[in-house]
Scaffold this motif. Structure first.
Motif, PDB file in Angstrom:
ATOM      1  N   ARG A 271       0.724  -1.155  -0.123  1.00 20.90           N
ATOM      2  CA  ARG A 271      -0.063   0.039  -0.021  1.00 20.90           C
ATOM      3  C   ARG A 271       0.991   1.321  -0.102  1.00 20.90           C
ATOM      4  NH1 ARG A 271      -2.787  -3.694  -0.905  1.00 20.90           N
ATOM      5  NH2 ARG A 271      -4.711  -4.365  -0.152  1.00 20.90           N
ATOM      6  N   PRO A 272       0.401   2.518  -0.467  1.00 14.35           N
ATOM      7  CA  PRO A 272       1.149   3.648  -0.403  1.00 14.35           C
ATOM      8  C   PRO A 272       1.675   3.767   1.016  1.00 14.35           C
ATOM      9  CG  PRO A 272      -0.777   4.017  -1.828  1.00 14.35           C
ATOM     10  CD  PRO A 272      -0.809   2.602  -1.019  1.00 14.35           C
ATOM     11  N   ASN A 273       3.094   4.118   1.041  1.00 18.46           N
ATOM     12  CA  ASN A 273       3.445   4.550   2.328  1.00 18.46           C
ATOM     13  C   ASN A 273       4.602   5.457   2.421  1.00 18.46           C
ATOM     14  OD1 ASN A 273       4.563   4.365   5.280  1.00 18.46           O
ATOM     15  ND2 ASN A 273       4.268   2.119   5.421  1.00 18.46           N
ATOM     16  N   PRO A 274       4.187   6.872   2.104  1.00 17.39           N
ATOM     17  CA  PRO A 274       4.924   7.844   1.898  1.00 17.39           C
ATOM     18  C   PRO A 274       6.179   8.141   3.187  1.00 17.39           C
ATOM     19  CG  PRO A 274       2.909   8.598   1.454  1.00 17.39           C
ATOM     20  CD  PRO A 274       2.715   7.260   1.996  1.00 17.39           C
ATOM     21  N   SER A 275       5.572   7.970   4.470  1.00 14.88           N
ATOM     22  CA  SER A 275       6.668   8.221   5.534  1.00 14.88           C
ATOM     23  C   SER A 275       7.667   7.061   5.710  1.00 14.88           C
ATOM     24  CB  SER A 275       5.790   8.142   6.728  1.00 14.88           C
ATOM     25  OG  SER A 275       5.284   6.562   6.965  1.00 14.88           O
ATOM     26  N   LEU A 276       7.371   5.694   5.181  1.00 13.53           N
ATOM     27  CA  LEU A 276       8.206   4.687   5.454  1.00 13.53           C
ATOM     28  C   LEU A 276       9.297   4.960   4.043  1.00 13.53           C
ATOM     29  CD1 LEU A 276       9.607   1.968   6.032  1.00 13.53           C
ATOM     30  CD2 LEU A 276       7.881   1.006   4.721  1.00 13.53           C
ATOM     31  N   ALA A 277       8.905   5.490   2.773  1.00  8.65           N
ATOM     32  CA  ALA A 277       9.683   5.828   1.840  1.00  8.65           C
ATOM     33  C   ALA A 277      10.597   6.978   2.021  1.00  8.65           C
ATOM     34  CB  ALA A 277       8.697   6.385   0.514  1.00  8.65           C
ATOM     35  N   SER A 278      10.005   7.997   2.880  1.00  9.13           N
ATOM     36  CA  SER A 278      10.967   9.025   3.232  1.00  9.13           C
ATOM     37  C   SER A 278      12.036   8.574   4.082  1.00  9.13           C
ATOM     38  CB  SER A 278      10.000  10.095   3.884  1.00  9.13           C
ATOM     39  OG  SER A 278      10.683  11.180   4.281  1.00  9.13           O
ATOM     40  N   HIS A 279      11.652   7.892   4.979  1.00  7.20           N
ATOM     41  CA  HIS A 279      12.676   7.359   6.193  1.00  7.20           C
ATOM     42  C   HIS A 279      13.625   6.394   5.199  1.00  7.20           C
ATOM     43  CE1 HIS A 279      14.694   5.389   9.354  1.00  7.20           C
ATOM     44  NE2 HIS A 279      14.387   4.240   8.956  1.00  7.20           N
ATOM     45  N   ILE A 280      13.422   5.535   4.468  1.00  2.00           N
ATOM     46  CA  ILE A 280      14.415   4.715   3.612  1.00  2.00           C
ATOM     47  C   ILE A 280      15.288   5.825   2.677  1.00  2.00           C
ATOM     48  CG2 ILE A 280      14.447   3.009   1.725  1.00  2.00           C
ATOM     49  CD1 ILE A 280      11.841   1.940   2.586  1.00  2.00           C
ATOM     50  N   GLU A 281      14.758   6.742   2.086  1.00  5.88           N
ATOM     51  CA  GLU A 281      15.228   7.706   1.248  1.00  5.88           C
ATOM     52  C   GLU A 281      16.532   8.341   2.044  1.00  5.88           C
ATOM     53  OE1 GLU A 281      14.795  11.495  -1.864  1.00  5.88           O
ATOM     54  OE2 GLU A 281      13.023  10.647  -0.637  1.00  5.88           O
ATOM     55  N   GLU A 282      16.012   8.775   3.290  1.00  6.81           N
ATOM     56  CA  GLU A 282      17.212   9.400   4.197  1.00  6.81           C
ATOM     57  C   GLU A 282      18.217   8.611   4.734  1.00  6.81           C
ATOM     58  OE1 GLU A 282      16.894  11.272   8.865  1.00  6.81           O
ATOM     59  OE2 GLU A 282      15.118  11.338   7.450  1.00  6.81           O
ATOM     60  N   VAL A 283      17.857   7.245   4.868  1.00  5.36           N
ATOM     61  CA  VAL A 283      19.113   6.420   5.444  1.00  5.36           C
ATOM     62  C   VAL A 283      19.768   6.008   4.401  1.00  5.36           C
ATOM     63  CG1 VAL A 283      19.279   4.096   6.174  1.00  5.36           C
ATOM     64  CG2 VAL A 283      17.578   5.506   7.398  1.00  5.36           C
ATOM     65  N   CYS A 284      19.222   5.761   3.220  1.00  3.05           N
ATOM     66  CA  CYS A 284      20.018   5.418   1.976  1.00  3.05           C
ATOM     67  C   CYS A 284      20.819   6.544   1.490  1.00  3.05           C
ATOM     68  CB  CYS A 284      19.049   4.797   0.920  1.00  3.05           C
ATOM     69  SG  CYS A 284      18.545   3.063   1.165  1.00  3.05           S
ATOM     70  N   THR A 285      20.499   7.665   1.370  1.00  2.00           N
ATOM     71  CA  THR A 285      21.424   8.858   1.125  1.00  2.00           C
ATOM     72  C   THR A 285      22.553   9.033   2.129  1.00  2.00           C
ATOM     73  OG1 THR A 285      19.333   9.954   0.459  1.00  2.00           O
ATOM     74  CG2 THR A 285      21.322  11.382   0.806  1.00  2.00           C
ATOM     75  N   GLU A 286      22.240   8.675   3.178  1.00  3.14           N
ATOM     76  CA  GLU A 286      23.576   8.675   4.223  1.00  3.14           C
ATOM     77  C   GLU A 286      24.473   7.570   4.049  1.00  3.14           C
ATOM     78  OE1 GLU A 286      25.828   9.722   7.645  1.00  3.14           O
ATOM     79  OE2 GLU A 286      24.525  10.995   6.254  1.00  3.14           O
ATOM     80  N   LEU A 287      23.677   6.550   3.772  1.00  2.00           N
ATOM     81  CA  LEU A 287      24.445   5.052   3.557  1.00  2.00           C
ATOM     82  C   LEU A 287      25.563   5.543   2.319  1.00  2.00           C
ATOM     83  CD1 LEU A 287      21.915   2.392   4.532  1.00  2.00           C
ATOM     84  CD2 LEU A 287      24.141   2.674   5.698  1.00  2.00           C
TER      85      LEU A 287
END
Length: 591
Positions: A271-287
């Motif tokens: 299902r659409p989950n913008p908050s999870l997507a935002s969290h993953i994007e933040e973590v992956c950008t740092e990684l």
């Protein structure tokens, strides 16, 4: 949780009992195998019409080991082929064989048919329950949690006689035992059957990753058959994480997923989950920007307790990269088995993979052990070129520190079958031996008097890859080797697939480093005398080992069943490697 723990105590109690009485249990196991398969054509050939039930255990073992010969797959192949062609008379087992497994393509360099029965699936369920019970002592998990499991069921096909053929893992993932395993261990894989059996490695891996992130807060551990597969999956993730983020944000599925059943199954779950997507994007950008993907797994799956897969033998070279992704999470080596039979369980899951040994399960097969001794000089006479062999001994007579080749007699119709695995007895669990896998026989680099094992090769490549990482921004992704005995003089060829950029000078130094790192006296003397030529390093283009896996597994195989052989004479594999070679270097050592 109390019910699960009780189940764990029950299965551990069972194993402690059979381990304590391993010698007696082995005699009973042989009796059960022979009683179940009494009268089959293969056994009649050697045992005649003897009445197994009227013999005591000692007489039966003595008769069996004196009359039935030790064999390789080639000796049993005519019987298996008759079964594959549809012959229904009892040739190897009284139980009708309707399914055949493809053994790993790294055994003797080619795939082979092995009988698969209900017993095969049942022992798989039993060892998974046992393994989960021992792991829970150190790494307890929540009931109802999920596993990010990179598992792949390959396509099956039919033989001339109508038997189903596929890999052992393919059969298992389609079995009732696989469903039972999830229910009894209270851990459920993130991906549905439509993903597991999708048949396209890239699409399956994408969906495994996507669903793993969808259920990220529920994931208790990460697993796969082999550590290579986990490393491949996360290496792929580094390239496609933005695409996965977009899918999670929108509740959609990338156009790269083209298999209709897989698309439908995955879209039903997400299902659409913008908050999870935002969290993953933040973590992956740092990684990606600052950490070089160090600790990727715990950062994206914060509740994961450990990572489990086969990590010994030819999987050891992937440990450094896996540890990089794990960022401190424990690496738990999975259990020891083959397509032919499960062999041992890891009763010490808290130990690092390099130190793991496996306690033999005496009810699964009847085990014999051929004592092996390293050749001291060329005048030694033995049945194989790498070792002097003695007569096989039963489990009750193995000695601490001794190396052996395993011989199996199974419930599935293999009698005194040479597995080809060389193991060392490193200790005992109650009365059953603990085995450390050394390497697979016949996969040894040798030109003449030199004898280098898979472990020797791995150590050499490790030294050179460390040199590469210290002097460049490149790393070794995968490797194999070949003893070129056609060239004069013969020499070792080592193929590297590397990631990143490395100057020719650095690669030349790595080539020289490997040549001098082989310490086998036969090799050193031969190099000094030039009876073995300079080692050759061939760098292949990116993706080459993926092509090798796809070609060697073929249409029917599961890629998680494939293990890159560390030494090969396979002409198909060598052609792919040579066609993909982009750079060649010859060692300047011993000049």
């Amino acid at each position: 949780m109390e019910t699960v723990e009780a189940g764990h105590d029950d299965v551990i109690g069972w194993f402690e009992h059979v381990s304590e009485n391993a010698c007696k249990v082995q005699s009973e196991t042989l009796r059960r195998i022979l009683e179940l398969n009494s009268g089959v054509e293969y056994l009649r050939k050697w045992l005649g019409t003897v009445d197994v039930e009227k013999m005591d255990d000692y007489t039966l073992e003595t008769l069996f080991t004196s009359l039935v010969p030790i064999v390789s797959h080639a000796d049993l192949d005519p019987y298996i082929q008759r079964i594959a062609d549809g012959e229904t008379s009892p040739l190897l087992t009284q139980e009708p064989i309707t399914v055949l497994s493809l053994s790993s393509g790294t055994t003797e360099g080619r795939q082979k048919y092995v009988p698969f029965t209900r017993h095969s699936a049942q022992t798989t369920l039993q060892i998974f329950r046992l393994s989960a019970a021992y792991r829970s002592r150190f790494y307890p998990i929540r009931e109802g949690g999920r596993i990010l499991e990179f598992i792949y069921a390959g396509k099956e096909f039919k033989t001339l006689g109508g038997l189903t053929v596929g890999t052992a893992t393919t059969h298992y993932y389609a079995s009732e035992e696989f469903k039972t395993k999830q229910e009894t261990t209270k851990s459920f894989t993130c991906s549905p059957q439509e993903v597991i059996s999708g048949g396209d490695f890239g699409q399956c891996t994408y969906c495994h990753l996507l669903l793993g992130l969808h259920y990220s807060s529920q994931v208790e551990f990460v697993a796969s058959a082999f550590s290579y597969t986990i490393v491949q999956a996360f290496s792929f993730f580094e390239e496609i994480w933005r695409e996965i983020c977009a899918d999670i944000k929108e509740g959609n599925l990338s156009s790269r997923i083209t298999l209709p059943k897989m698309r439908k199954a995955v879209l039903t779950l997400i299902r659409p989950n913008p908050s999870l997507a935002s969290h993953i994007e933040e973590v992956c950008t740092e990684l990606e920007s600052n950490l070089g993907w160090l600790g990727l797994i715990p950062k994206l799956w914060p509740n994961a307790k450990f990572i489990s897969s086969i990590m010994t033998g030819s999987m050891l070279p992937y440990l450094n990269k896996l540890r990089h992704y794990a960022g401190g999470l424990p690496l738990v080596s999975a259990d020891y088995g083959s397509t032919e039979s499960w062999i041992g369980v890891n009763v010490d899951p808290n130990l690092p993979p390099e130190d793991v040994s496996f306690a033999v399960i005496p009810t699964f097969s009847y085990f014999e052990f051929i004592p092996l001794y390293r050749r001291q000089n060329q005048s030694d006479i033995c049945s194989d070129g790498d070792f002097v062999e003695e007569k096989p001994v039963p489990l009750s007579q193995v000695k601490l520190g001794q190396e052996y080749e395993l011989v199996l007699t199974t419930f599935t119709g293999l009698y005194r079958y040479r597995l080809g695995d060389v193991v060392e007895v490193t200790g005992f669990h109650k009365g059953t031996p603990k085995l450390s896998f050394i390497y697979r026989r016949k996969l040894i680099l040798t030109i003449n008097i030199d004898k280098n094992t898979e472990k020797d090769l791995q150590r050499v490549v490790d030294k050179a890859s460390q040199l590469l990482s210290q002097t460049t921004r490149a790393e070794v992704v995968d490797f194999t080797s070949h003893a070129d005995v056609i060239a004069r003089p013969g020499h070792y060829v080592i193929y590297w697939e590397i990631r990143g950029e490395a100057e020719d000078k650095a690669l030349e130094e790595c080539c020289r480093e490997m040549d001098t790192a082989f310490v086998d006296y036969g090799y050193v003397v031969s190099r000094r005398m030039n009876s073995i030529g300079p080692l050759e390093l061939r760098v292949v283009e990116r993706g080459t080992f993926g092509k090798v896996a796809e070609r060697c597994v073929g249409k029917c195989g599961g890629l998680n069943q494939f293990k890159t052989p560390r030494c090969t004479t396979n002409s198909v594999m060598l052609n792919i490697l040579d066609d993909s070679t982009i750079k060649r270097f010859r060692s300047s050592a011993y000049v």
